[in-house]
Design an enzyme around this catalytic site. Structure first.
Site, short mmCIF file in Angstrom:
data_model
loop_
_atom_site.label_atom_id
_atom_site.label_comp_id
_atom_site.label_asym_id
_atom_site.label_seq_id
_atom_site.Cartn_x
_atom_site.Cartn_y
_atom_site.Cartn_z
N ALA A 69 0.83 -1.20 0.00
CA ALA A 69 0.00 0.00 0.00
C ALA A 69 0.87 1.25 0.00
O ALA A 69 2.05 1.20 0.31
CB ALA A 69 -0.88 -0.01 1.24
N GLY A 108 -0.66 -5.65 -0.01
CA GLY A 108 -1.71 -5.60 -1.02
C GLY A 108 -1.25 -6.19 -2.35
O GLY A 108 -2.06 -6.70 -3.13
N GLU A 111 -1.89 -9.74 -2.07
CA GLU A 111 -3.34 -9.96 -2.10
C GLU A 111 -3.83 -9.96 -3.55
O GLU A 111 -4.67 -10.77 -3.93
CB GLU A 111 -4.07 -8.88 -1.30
CG GLU A 111 -3.83 -9.00 0.21
CD GLU A 111 -4.70 -8.05 1.01
OE1 GLU A 111 -4.41 -6.85 0.97
OE2 GLU A 111 -5.64 -8.51 1.67
N GLU A 131 2.17 -6.33 6.96
CA GLU A 131 1.21 -5.37 7.55
C GLU A 131 1.33 -5.25 9.07
O GLU A 131 1.18 -4.16 9.62
CB GLU A 131 -0.23 -5.76 7.20
CG GLU A 131 -0.65 -5.38 5.79
CD GLU A 131 -0.35 -6.46 4.76
OE1 GLU A 131 0.49 -7.35 5.05
OE2 GLU A 131 -0.94 -6.42 3.68
#
Ligand code: NAI
Length: 677
Positions: A69, A108, A111, A131
């Protein structure tokens, strides 16, 4: 054929029956709003090619796939489109999809990769969910997809441990389907996308990370224990468990909620603050980095606790070291200790890039003669903490080195302006204050004197960075940044003893807050005599009206110097480091309160922490007001890095800012709903 807005960081291209979506957002392809929008646009455009396409390859340019991110966005507020929306669109794409990981896929990024049917990666790619280090968990279905690709242990480790794994490990644990040479990455991905045997997307697979209720429970408890006070790691396991055990839509909803709450939590704000502090600390107004002298050989004077650690750091960083001691025996002792530190670094695999253990050993010279320092362009003095000794050593260094050589003192408290003034060229002298153990602790204060030249300052920063330290600028004062605040911290604790608290209560409050050890246990570990010597030295000049706690002196006078004497603030059994409460100490403290006429009261852990943190924050503010520290975040970073102030508490000034009345609606870590176990 290419069909995307020219200025978009995401490009769609069509090659025969295959579509390629390529992300290009240097330097690390972070998932900015523009990248997320670009991905959505590219996926929408795919719908213009209804029948002629058979597969999709998702990749990126540069050395990273997606680094995660955009952390800045978390500070200023999340923009549309959200990552879950992008992932939903990717999973809704009817084309068989392969993620070709050209480099790290983190957070992310992973992901997104897990929303594809398959993932292949170059050997150097790192894969992971870091994270938790920012106080959050994956927010876009990472947990739900992960439990469908890897086993239980691997899923817990990846998401709650936060440490990325290599592509080879990712392959072993089922996170990716293949490891491929960079020049074969795209062709292999293309072939795989057309392969009728291509696996289903993780979201459509059965759960692999199956575990009993007891296993999940144990994993949550283990993470709580290992990360005392930190919410995200245990929450990450709970997210995995819901991903494995709840119907998918419920798990997705619960985990998105967890992510959103954590993102706004005080811990996440603290950790983000430190992330940015680490970037900002490098920006030093007026620092001309181009003025730095090249340093390949470091001079170190004094082979005691600090000299040995500094020398080892330099050797591990690939520099050569000339260490000067007082006599041959001291030289030999220093050499043996440095070899010991190098051997330990070797066992931890830290010497591979600097030629191995033998090369490090041969780059070390221990000498009695100061003229051995002649080839050094930078010298750190780490001799006894005594002004006359340091000034005499400085004269000897200056006589031995080239006129441009920079000389740094590692003094803890002495006036560096006075040390510099005694040099024939004060412009070459400044402070470089390491923290014990100097081969491990990352903090280094670069202490700027009135007279330090641009070259001295720039070279000091360059040397510290070369040693992989975190240099923080400080101006001259008693204790600079970290030690000055530490002294206030100690003092606040000692006053609490006089007023009614006991060492074990204060230590328990500190460890509950997140410190690895309490102040008094640390003091016993490092020995009470060093601070005692300093107090005795300062006694003559101490303001008699200033409040002074004499309890520590009483312990020292009774021969209680800490673990090394079997007793200090606590009692230790022979050969053991486990502290036991000692009634002798309790009585000594109570007697001191009585002598001072103080009526002892009881303190809760919360009141203890309020007092201690308020004292630290007030000293930190004084440092800023006096211009000793450049910015609040430098002070917080210094305390977290140098003295183990709990990272997730952000530092004393962060704590103080958060303890202003909270604006309505602000969620704090304490507000997080208790997760069902
Ligand atoms: P130490 O007592 O362990 O070592 C000092 C060494 O300097 C001794 O080995 C001694 O033989 C040598 N030495 C003394 N005079 C010398 C001379 N004229 N020429 C060559 N060598 C000489 O002391 P330590 O703890 O290493 O501290 C050194 C300096 O670092 C002090 O200024 C101290 O305040 C500072 N410091 C200490 C920290 C600690 O935790 N010990 C942390 C940060 C700074």
């Amino acid at each position: 054929m290419t069909s995307s807005a020219q200025d978009s960081p995401v490009q769609l291209s069509i090659k025969g029956a295959l579509a390629h979506i390529t992300i290009s957002a240097p330097p690390v392809n972070a998932l900015s709003p523009q990248v997320r929008q670009g991905l959505l646009d590219a996926l929408r455009q795919l719908k213009n090619h209804p029948d002629d396409l058979k597969g999709l390859v998702l990749t990126a340019s540069g050395k990273t796939f997606i680094a995660g991110a955009d952390i800045k966005e978390m500070q200023i507020g999340q923009q549309e489109p959200s990552l879950p929306a992008v992932i939903a669109a990717l999973e809704a794409c009817a084309l068989p999809t392969v993620a070709a990981l050209n480099g790290a896929a983190l957070g992310g990024g992973l992901e997104i990769a897990l929303a594809c049917n398959a993932r292949i990666a170059v050997p150097t790619a790192k894969l992971g969910f870091p994270e938790v280090h920012l106080g959050i968990i994956p927010g876009a279905g990472g947990a739900e997809r992960l439990v469908r690709t890897t086993g239980f242990e691997a899923a817990c480790e990846l998401i709650a441990g936060g440490k990325p794994v290599s592509a080879a490990s990712g392959l072993d644990m089922g996170l990716i389907e293949a490891v491929v040479a960079p020049d074969k990455l795209l062709s292999t991905a293309e072939a795989l996308a057309l392969d009728p045997e291509l696996p289903k997307r993780p979201i459509a697979r059965a759960v692999i990370a199956q575990a009993s209720d007891g296993d999940w429970q144990t994993a949550v408890q283990t993470r709580r224990k290992a990360n005392k006070g930190l919410i995200a790691p245990a929450t990450a396991v709970q997210a995995l468990r819901d991903g494995a055990c709840l119907p998918l839509d419920q798990a997705q909803q619960a985990n998105r909620q967890r992510y959103l709450q954590l993102r706004e939590s005080r811990q996440a704000k603290a950790l983000r603050g430190l992330f940015f502090a680490e970037r900002d600390v490098r920006k030093v107004p007026g620092l001309d980095r181009s003025a730095a002298l090249p340093v390949e050989r470091l001079g170190v004077i004094g082979g005691g606790t600090m000299g040995v650690g500094i020398a080892a750091s330099a050797l591990i960083a690939g520099l050569s070291v000339v260490l000067v001691e007082r006599d041959q025996a001291a030289c030999q002792t220093a050499k043996t200790r440095i070899h010991g530190l190098l051997a330990s670094a070797d066992r931890r695999g830290l010497l591979g890039k600097v030629g191995g253990l033998e090369s490090c050993q041969t780059r070390l010279v221990c000498q009695v003669e100061y003229n051995a320092l002649a080839p050094c362009s930078f010298v750190v003095e780490a001799v006894f903490e005594d002004m006359a000794v340091k000034q005499a050593v400085l004269t000897q260094i200056e006589a031995a080195v080239a006129p441009q050589t920079i000389i740094a003192t590692n003094t803890s408290y002495l006036d560096i302006n006075a040390i510099a003034d005694s040099a024939s060229d004060p412009a070459r002298v400044l402070g470089l204050h390491f923290f014990a153990p100097a081969n491990i602790n990352k903090l280094v204060e670069v202490v700027q004197t009135r007279t330090a030249s641009a070259a001295a300052l720039a070279t000091a920063f360059a040397v510290a960075e070369k040693l992989r330290k975190l240099p923080i600028l400080a101006q001259v004062c008693d204790g600079f940044i970290a030690n000055r605040i530490y002294a206030r911290y100690r003092e606040a604790c000692d006053f609490l003893l006089e007023e009614g608290a006991l060492p074990e209560q204060i230590d328990a409050a500190l460890t509950d807050f997140g410190f690895k050890m309490g102040l008094y246990a640390v003091s016993d570990m490092s020995g009470l005599d060093i601070a005692w010597a300093r107090r005795k030295r300062l006694a003559a000049t101490r303001d008699p009206n200033q409040r002074y706690s004499a309890i520590a002196d009483k312990l020292c006078e009774a021969g209680r110097l800490g673990q090394k004497t079997g007793k200090g603030w606590y009692r230790y059994d022979e050969g053991s480091k486990t502290p036991h409460v000692d009634p002798w100490v309790t009585e000594a403290i109570e007697a001191e309160s009585h002598r001072l006429g103080i009526k002892r009261q009881s303190f809760t852990a919360e009141t203890i922490m309020q007092r201690v943190l308020a004292a630290m924050a007030s000293e930190a503010r004084a440092l800023l007001d006096e211009g000793i520290a450049l910015r609040a975040s430098d002070v917080d970073l210094a305390l977290v890095t140098g003295f183990g102030f709990p990272r997730h508490q952000g530092g004393p000034l962060f704590w103080a800012a958060q303890n202003q009345p909270e604006p309505a609606g602000g969620a704090s870590a304490r507000d997080l709903p208790k997760q069902h176990d």
